[in-house]
Motif scaffolding. Structure first.
Motif: not given
Length: 239
Positions: A124-132, A142-146, A159-160
């Motif tokens: 789970t990528w929670e409330e991540v922002t971008f480089y710069g 967003f999240q990936a579940v295998l 994708y939340q």
């Protein structure tokens, strides 16, 4: 709206390092991806779960890649969790989670009516922002579940909230995180013949991925990924 599988507080987090990754994670069972069994994965900050080798590349390329890297990409873009956000992961055989995963797969894949998950891996990528970016620039969650039973393997992407597509080193706007070379979503098999890109990848449309789906739930995509081909329509079900 796609609901995330539960995460936090007992998950492991990746380091808050630009272009960073988890350590090598040895899986308790092999995970079959495009016909090949893998026993190790890396959770990469830049929106990628990779097999056997880490992926630090921050500007996404169109699939297929010719360099042998095999990976699952819910949202390959230049994440910087050192500025804002957290990236969580865990391998689990929790019965409640396995029950939820089994139910989802049986619902989305009409030919898998008796599927029973034995293992899940949730990132789970929670409330991540971008480089710069900064502490006030847009964020993505967003999240990936295998999911596997040891034979059949699946990936669910949730994708939340998707508000940015591009880091500044990839040509993105420093205030909005839009423009430039935009995010790629899908699967790269590690050879030039096995790959799949979610529609809209590397175009302005990818920022709207939380509104798209192949399983009639906006913001959720589900794929069977153990075979030689990925059929995006195979996840479609009106049930």
């Amino acid at each position: 709206m796609a609901s995330l599988y539960p995460f936090w507080p007992n998950d492991t987090k990746t380091p808050k390092v630009d272009d960073g990754s988890s350590p090598e994670i040895k899986l308790s069972i092999p995970f079959i991806f495009f016909g090949a069994p893998y026993r190790t994965v890396y959770v990469n900050n830049n929106g990628v779960i990779s097999f056997n080798s880490l992926v630090s590349q921050f500007t996404p390329e169109a699939f297929p890649l010719a360099d042998g890297r095999a990976f699952v990409a819910p949202f390959w873009a230049d994440v910087h969790n050192g500025i804002r956000g957290e990236i969580y992961y865990r391998e689990s055989t929790n019965p409640e989670l396995l029950g939820r995963a089994s139910k989802d797969i049986r619902k989305y894949f009409k030919d898998m009516a008796s599927f029973s998950a034995s293992w899940v891996f949730i990132v789970t990528w929670e409330e991540v922002t971008f480089y710069g970016g900064s502490s006030t620039t847009p964020v993505n969650t967003f999240q990936a579940v295998l999911i596997t039973d040891g034979v059949s393997s699946f990936a669910i992407f949730n994708y939340q909230e998707i508000s940015w597509t591009t880091g500044t080193a990839s040509g993105g706007d420093p205030l909005t995180g839009l423009g430039g070379v935009m995010a790629q979503a899908g699967f790269n098999g590690g050879n030039i013949s096995n790959f799949f890109s979610i529609p809209g990848s590397r175009t302005p449309d990818i920022v709207n991925i939380e509104q798209t789906t192949n399983v009639n739930i906006p913001g959720r995509w589900a794929f069977k990924i153990d075979g030689r081909e990925i059929d995006p329509a195979n996840g479609c079900s009106l049930r």
